[in-house]
Structure formats: structure tokens, C-alpha cells
Design an enzyme around this catalytic site. Sequence first.
Site, PDB file in Angstrom:
ATOM      1  N   SER A 242       0.861  -1.174   0.000  1.00  0.00           N
ATOM      2  CA  SER A 242       0.000   0.000   0.000  1.00  0.00           C
ATOM      3  C   SER A 242       0.902   1.229   0.000  1.00  0.00           C
ATOM      4  O   SER A 242       1.770   1.359   0.861  1.00  0.00           O
ATOM      5  CB  SER A 242      -0.851  -0.068   1.277  1.00  0.00           C
ATOM      6  OG  SER A 242      -1.587   1.104   1.457  1.00  0.00           O
TER       7      SER A 242
ATOM      8  N   ASP B 128     -14.042  -1.286   2.809  1.00  0.00           N
ATOM      9  CA  ASP B 128     -13.155  -1.400   3.967  1.00  0.00           C
ATOM     10  C   ASP B 128     -13.914  -0.798   5.158  1.00  0.00           C
ATOM     11  O   ASP B 128     -14.656  -1.511   5.857  1.00  0.00           O
ATOM     12  CB  ASP B 128     -11.825  -0.676   3.654  1.00  0.00           C
ATOM     13  CG  ASP B 128     -10.823  -0.640   4.807  1.00  0.00           C
ATOM     14  OD1 ASP B 128     -11.181  -0.976   5.936  1.00  0.00           O
ATOM     15  OD2 ASP B 128      -9.652  -0.239   4.583  1.00  0.00           O
TER      16      ASP B 128
ATOM     17  N   LYS C 253      -3.015   5.128  -2.506  1.00  0.00           N
ATOM     18  CA  LYS C 253      -3.989   5.953  -1.794  1.00  0.00           C
ATOM     19  C   LYS C 253      -4.371   7.114  -2.706  1.00  0.00           C
ATOM     20  O   LYS C 253      -3.494   7.718  -3.352  1.00  0.00           O
ATOM     21  CB  LYS C 253      -3.372   6.499  -0.504  1.00  0.00           C
ATOM     22  CG  LYS C 253      -3.082   5.424   0.522  1.00  0.00           C
ATOM     23  CD  LYS C 253      -4.368   4.915   1.165  1.00  0.00           C
ATOM     24  CE  LYS C 253      -4.077   3.821   2.179  1.00  0.00           C
ATOM     25  NZ  LYS C 253      -5.302   3.294   2.799  1.00  0.00           N
TER      26      LYS C 253
HETATM   27  O1  OSB Z   1      -7.341   1.844   4.433  1.00  0.00           O
HETATM   28  O2  OSB Z   1      -6.124   0.117   4.229  1.00  0.00           O
HETATM   29  C1  OSB Z   1      -6.335   1.228   4.733  1.00  0.00           C
HETATM   30  C2  OSB Z   1      -3.316   2.137   6.887  1.00  0.00           C
HETATM   31  C3  OSB Z   1      -3.899   2.909   7.855  1.00  0.00           C
HETATM   32  C4  OSB Z   1      -5.247   3.178   7.763  1.00  0.00           C
HETATM   33  C5  OSB Z   1      -6.004   2.646   6.723  1.00  0.00           C
HETATM   34  C6  OSB Z   1      -5.417   1.833   5.771  1.00  0.00           C
HETATM   35  C7  OSB Z   1      -4.036   1.605   5.841  1.00  0.00           C
HETATM   36  C8  OSB Z   1      -3.292   0.830   4.857  1.00  0.00           C
HETATM   37  C9  OSB Z   1      -2.118   0.058   5.379  1.00  0.00           C
HETATM   38  O3  OSB Z   1      -3.521   0.874   3.672  1.00  0.00           O
HETATM   39  C10 OSB Z   1      -1.757  -1.150   4.604  1.00  0.00           C
HETATM   40  C11 OSB Z   1      -0.758  -2.010   5.349  1.00  0.00           C
HETATM   41  O4  OSB Z   1      -0.856  -2.219   6.579  1.00  0.00           O
HETATM   42  O5  OSB Z   1       0.161  -2.506   4.667  1.00  0.00           O
HETATM   43 MG    MG Z   2      -8.529   0.742   3.002  1.00  0.00          MG
END
Ligand code: OSB
Ligand code: MG
Length: 372
Positions: free
Chosen positions: A136, A241, A164
Site C-alpha cells: 500500500s 473497507d 492511496k
Molecule cells: O485503508 O487500508 C487502509 C493504513 C492505515 C489506515 C487505513 C489503511 C491503511 C493501509 C495500510 O492501507 C496497509 C498495510 O498495513 O500494509
Molecule cells: Mg482501506
Amino acid sequence: MKIDSATLHRVRLPLKHSFQTSSHRKDHLEHVLVRLTDETGAVGWGEIASPSDPFYAPDTVETSWLIATEYLLPAILGREVEHPGRLGELYGKVRGHRFAAAGVDAAGWALWSRMRGVPLAKALGGERETVVAGVSLGIERTIDELLEQVQRQVDAGYPRVKLKIAPGWDVEPVKQVRAAFPALNLHVDANGAYLDIPEHRALLRELDNFELAMIEQPFAPRALLPSAQLQESIETPVCLDESVDTLDDLRTAIALRAGRILNIKASRMGGLTTAVAAHDLARDAGWPVWCGGMHEFGIGRIANVALSSLPGFTLPSDVSASDKYYARDVVFPPLVAQHGAVAVPTTPGLGVEVDEDFIAQHSHQTHRKQSS
Ligand code: OSB
Ligand code: MG
């Protein structure tokens, strides 16, 4: 098993590369590690991976600490539990606060599987020996810096990259990443940053042109109707999510066709027990799932790997290696990815050693309670 003692450690670790989402930027993370022991002295660890600020979910580190110390631990200490799947019944009156509950639930699973001599993955119903990991990537300052980050992860062997996005950082970066990496399994995550207004809907529909594997959480958590309308109007699957905290949320989302894919995060759903149930429900509905992350330290991360070994987790999970985020992890060995895959531990319990000295060095608040 009977829970005999519980210890919480509030641990802060620096991130190797600061991470920005649609709502916040981070250069270190603070999680609460949960250590449970039973009457034989066996140990199980879990992780409360709440962000420090209430921008992803209402939870914070402070609220999780409060709920764990005042409600969750008192409810389980000294109690006989035949199976970790029933731990949640002991604190079932607590509404919300799922990150705190998830850490306690995971510690219970780790303890129970360790005592039974089975790997956590097997205890959960896992079948895979390795799980496919995606990475990510946060919002970068420039598209060139983003392209550099994508290249770095592709070079590291990760087969799926998620970006993101937010209004103003969406179509252009996605267009350029897609142009540079035509065959990459690519997806985007908006963390609910889009509003149900014509300009934002148009941006999301434009993203339908880049062969994305999915658009994750375009709208606010409760905005299931706009999500269903978007899904109806585009080919790209919508993934939920933040919209799915409970099994009832999932049933509603499925009934409304508010998406086609589910990101299962044990942290968000209050633990591994609910995560496994969500996996079963999604599978019955024909929704593929993958395991999302909260930048977990090794304890939460290895539990995510175990969870991802269940058969319905057919899409790459956010279980990248420890060194994507941390120079040194709280477990040994740290998680490593080979050709984008992470091995599922085969020894009892979590299947890794927890580095208690390192945790003690980085812990700046501790709470300990013994059953009376
Ligand atoms: O939406 O997936 C998400 C991290 C903090 C808050 C929300 C998210 C995330 C990530 C982290 O995308 C992904 C990971 O832990 O590798
Ligand atoms: Mg997410």
C-alpha cells in the site's frame, strides 16, 4: 483455558518512510501490545493497531487503552474459556471499540493455539502455505516520487500495488502509474474521501478507464447507497473497507450490492473470530476477500498472514514484509516476502518469537492485571 494475567504495552516505533492517506500523515506509529497468560503460564500476544487519531475509525490509542483496561481485561481475567471464538461473549456488552477488542481476541487465539500445539493459521481454518502480499503506497508529494516508490516495490517482487487517492490526487497519478506499469495489478484506496456530488462521482467514473483491480472505499463508511450506485455505473469492482465493521454491515452491503469485494481487517472487525465469520459470509455471497492491514507490527502482521491463509482470501493481502515499514520489528524472525509471497508459520501459536526486551525498550506505558 483460564486467563490468569494480562499485560498491555504501549509501544512506539518509527516508520522507515512517512505515510500519507486522504486524512493524515504519519512518521511513527504507536500500537498497544496485549500479553495474556493462562494458568499454566503459557503466553499469547495480540496487537491493538488503532491509529492515534480518530480519522480512519472513531478509535484512538487512548480510547483503546481505556476500554481495554477498564472493560475488556476485567471481563476476561480469571474466566474459563473453552475456545477463543467465545472470548468475545465475555465482553459482548461493549459496543464499538473494535480495535481494542481485536487485540484481546488475537491474544486469546495465539494463546489457545500455542497450548493446543497447532499453528494459528490451522486453528483459524487456514489452508495455504504462503500468502500473496500486496503493498500500500501513501500519497506522495509528486507523481515522480510516486513512480519511484512503485518501481521500488515492483523491484522488491510485490505483484500488487495499491495507491492511496483523494480528490486532487487521483486520475493523473493513476494515469501515469498505469502508463509506466501497463501490466501491474493496481488498485486504489480513497479511505472515504469522495462525496456523493457530481464532480466526485465523475472522478470515480474516470478511474474506470485504467483497468484497476478495484476502487476501495470511495465514500464515507455509512454511505452504502452512493457506493451501490457507483458500482452499478462502473465495471471496476468497488471494495469495502471502513463500511464493514460488523457481520450485519456485511449482510447489508451484500444485499444492497454496495460493492463486489471485501477488505477484511481483523482490527476493524473486532478480531479474528469475526474476521473468519466475515470470510465465510463473503464466500457464500460470491465476494472475493483479501486481508487489509493497519501497518501492524509483527504480532498483528503475523496474525494477518495466518488469516490470509483461509481459502476465500483469493486476492493479494496487505501483508508486506516487516521492512516495508519498520527497520526492526517486535518479532523474530521478522516477516519477509519472497517473490511477493509471505510464508505462513507452521509452528504452534503465532509461530514467531516475540522480542520482549525490544518491546520493553520501546514501551512507554504498561498496565498489568492478574486474576484474583
Ligand atoms: O485503508 O487500508 C487502509 C493504513 C492505515 C489506515 C487505513 C489503511 C491503511 C493501509 C495500510 O492501507 C496497509 C498495510 O498495513 O500494509
Ligand atoms: Mg482501506
